[in-house]
Design a protein around this motif. Structure first.
Motif, PDB file in Angstrom:
ATOM      1  N   MET A   1      -3.342  -0.544 -15.413  1.00  0.00           N
ATOM      2  CA  MET A   1      -2.336  -0.156 -14.669  1.00  0.00           C
ATOM      3  C   MET A   1      -3.076   0.843 -13.671  1.00  0.00           C
ATOM      4  O   MET A   1      -2.320   1.357 -12.638  1.00  0.00           O
ATOM      5  N   ASN A   2      -4.197   1.481 -13.886  1.00  0.00           N
ATOM      6  CA  ASN A   2      -4.817   2.337 -13.143  1.00  0.00           C
ATOM      7  C   ASN A   2      -4.865   1.829 -11.646  1.00  0.00           C
ATOM      8  O   ASN A   2      -4.925   2.506 -10.521  1.00  0.00           O
ATOM      9  N   GLU A   3      -5.309   0.419 -11.524  1.00  0.00           N
ATOM     10  CA  GLU A   3      -5.456  -0.399 -10.201  1.00  0.00           C
ATOM     11  C   GLU A   3      -3.959  -0.184  -9.363  1.00  0.00           C
ATOM     12  O   GLU A   3      -4.044   0.225  -8.289  1.00  0.00           O
ATOM     13  N   PHE A   4      -2.867  -0.269 -10.259  1.00  0.00           N
ATOM     14  CA  PHE A   4      -1.677  -0.089  -9.578  1.00  0.00           C
ATOM     15  C   PHE A   4      -1.289   1.310  -9.090  1.00  0.00           C
ATOM     16  O   PHE A   4      -0.921   1.418  -7.951  1.00  0.00           O
ATOM     17  N   ASP A   5      -1.675   2.468  -9.860  1.00  0.00           N
ATOM     18  CA  ASP A   5      -1.613   3.572  -9.403  1.00  0.00           C
ATOM     19  C   ASP A   5      -2.335   3.977  -8.541  1.00  0.00           C
ATOM     20  O   ASP A   5      -1.767   4.570  -7.291  1.00  0.00           O
ATOM     21  N   GLN A   6      -3.691   3.445  -8.056  1.00  0.00           N
ATOM     22  CA  GLN A   6      -4.258   3.530  -6.936  1.00  0.00           C
ATOM     23  C   GLN A   6      -3.745   3.007  -5.951  1.00  0.00           C
ATOM     24  O   GLN A   6      -3.728   3.464  -4.595  1.00  0.00           O
ATOM     25  N   PHE A   7      -2.929   1.810  -6.042  1.00  0.00           N
ATOM     26  CA  PHE A   7      -2.547   1.082  -4.815  1.00  0.00           C
ATOM     27  C   PHE A   7      -1.234   1.722  -4.247  1.00  0.00           C
ATOM     28  O   PHE A   7      -1.121   2.085  -3.258  1.00  0.00           O
ATOM     29  N   VAL A   8      -0.331   2.344  -5.290  1.00  0.00           N
ATOM     30  CA  VAL A   8       0.748   3.095  -5.029  1.00  0.00           C
ATOM     31  C   VAL A   8       0.394   4.394  -4.302  1.00  0.00           C
ATOM     32  O   VAL A   8       1.000   4.717  -3.137  1.00  0.00           O
ATOM     33  N   LYS A   9      -0.574   4.929  -4.692  1.00  0.00           N
ATOM     34  CA  LYS A   9      -0.992   6.285  -4.125  1.00  0.00           C
ATOM     35  C   LYS A   9      -1.702   6.111  -2.753  1.00  0.00           C
ATOM     36  O   LYS A   9      -1.507   7.028  -2.026  1.00  0.00           O
ATOM     37  N   HIS A  10      -2.805   5.423  -2.834  1.00  0.00           N
ATOM     38  CA  HIS A  10      -3.507   5.450  -1.587  1.00  0.00           C
ATOM     39  C   HIS A  10      -3.313   4.365  -0.436  1.00  0.00           C
ATOM     40  O   HIS A  10      -3.306   4.578   0.589  1.00  0.00           O
ATOM     41  N   LYS A  11      -2.634   3.050  -1.082  1.00  0.00           N
ATOM     42  CA  LYS A  11      -2.455   2.017  -0.046  1.00  0.00           C
ATOM     43  C   LYS A  11      -1.068   2.307   0.344  1.00  0.00           C
ATOM     44  O   LYS A  11      -1.069   2.476   1.750  1.00  0.00           O
ATOM     45  N   PHE A  44       1.686  -7.305  -5.326  1.00  0.00           N
ATOM     46  CA  PHE A  44       0.589  -6.587  -5.842  1.00  0.00           C
ATOM     47  C   PHE A  44       0.485  -6.845  -7.371  1.00  0.00           C
ATOM     48  O   PHE A  44      -0.606  -7.484  -7.925  1.00  0.00           O
ATOM     49  N   LEU A  45       1.725  -6.650  -7.912  1.00  0.00           N
ATOM     50  CA  LEU A  45       1.881  -6.774  -9.357  1.00  0.00           C
ATOM     51  C   LEU A  45       1.531  -8.515  -9.798  1.00  0.00           C
ATOM     52  O   LEU A  45       0.699  -8.732 -10.624  1.00  0.00           O
ATOM     53  N   GLN A  46       2.119  -9.310  -9.024  1.00  0.00           N
ATOM     54  CA  GLN A  46       1.750 -10.737  -9.190  1.00  0.00           C
ATOM     55  C   GLN A  46       0.499 -11.025  -9.098  1.00  0.00           C
ATOM     56  O   GLN A  46      -0.283 -11.876  -9.837  1.00  0.00           O
ATOM     57  N   GLU A  47      -0.130 -10.691  -7.788  1.00  0.00           N
ATOM     58  CA  GLU A  47      -1.286 -11.221  -7.495  1.00  0.00           C
ATOM     59  C   GLU A  47      -2.684 -10.604  -8.324  1.00  0.00           C
ATOM     60  O   GLU A  47      -3.689 -11.365  -8.593  1.00  0.00           O
ATOM     61  N   LYS A  48      -2.519  -9.260  -8.313  1.00  0.00           N
ATOM     62  CA  LYS A  48      -3.672  -8.475  -9.025  1.00  0.00           C
ATOM     63  C   LYS A  48      -3.439  -8.331 -10.495  1.00  0.00           C
ATOM     64  O   LYS A  48      -4.626  -8.458 -10.860  1.00  0.00           O
ATOM     65  N   LEU A  49      -2.633  -8.139 -10.853  1.00  0.00           N
ATOM     66  CA  LEU A  49      -2.103  -7.902 -12.216  1.00  0.00           C
ATOM     67  C   LEU A  49      -1.579  -9.001 -13.252  1.00  0.00           C
ATOM     68  O   LEU A  49      -1.363  -8.829 -14.270  1.00  0.00           O
ATOM     69  N   LYS A  50      -1.083 -10.049 -12.581  1.00  0.00           N
ATOM     70  CA  LYS A  50      -0.444 -11.208 -13.166  1.00  0.00           C
ATOM     71  C   LYS A  50       0.742 -10.641 -13.861  1.00  0.00           C
ATOM     72  O   LYS A  50       1.164 -10.987 -15.093  1.00  0.00           O
TER      73      LYS A  50
END
Length: 143
Positions: A1-11, A44-50
């Motif tokens: 979920m770190n990827e998701f955190d980074q996406f939400v905060k930075h992207k 993002f959740l579907q494509e990157k984290l399934k």
């Protein structure tokens, strides 16, 4: 979920974001902003984290209505325990008392359960509820 955190905060550059394990909340005074974030988050959740967002657990509401998060209803100036969480807590503690009375679990294990529930209650405005749980516990024990 770190990827998701980074996406939400930075992207997405979300300022008011909170996540605990797989639950998260985003707070904004702009409803349209929140509505526009949803498709990007879903993608993002579907494509990157399934992963997929649970359709019944997505809500956009006014802060004064409270945010249902981690078993609590978080309001601007206090936290209340969700009714469903309260009911489950009483039911489970009663089951633990019954297990203790039948000799399946020890007194220490039962006391740990009670203390765990009291700990959960300590994170919200529940003085009266803590008293009620403790009273029920002693009533069940002495039955």
């Amino acid at each position: 979920m770190n990827e998701f955190d980074q996406f939400v905060k930075h992207k997405l550059k979300v300022k008011n974001y909170c996540r605990y394990t797989d639950d998260f909340a985003i707070v904004s005074s702009d409803k349209r902003y929140l509505e526009n974030l949803l498709p990007e988050i879903k993608l993002f959740l579907q494509e990157k984290l399934k992963l997929e967002l649970h359709p019944n657990k997505i809500s956009i509401k006014k802060i004064r209505q409270g945010v249902d998060f981690l078993g609590y209803v978080v309001l601007p100036h206090h936290r209340a325990l969700r009714t469903k969480t309260k009911n489950r807590m009483f039911k489970k503690l009663k089951q633990r008392v019954d297990l203790f009375k039948s000799g399946v679990i020890s007194e220490d294990s039962l006391k740990q359960s009670l203390n765990s529930y009291l700990g959960v209650l300590s994170h919200s405005d529940t003085h009266q509820l803590r008293q009620e749980l403790a009273n029920e516990y002693w009533f069940w024990i002495s039955e």
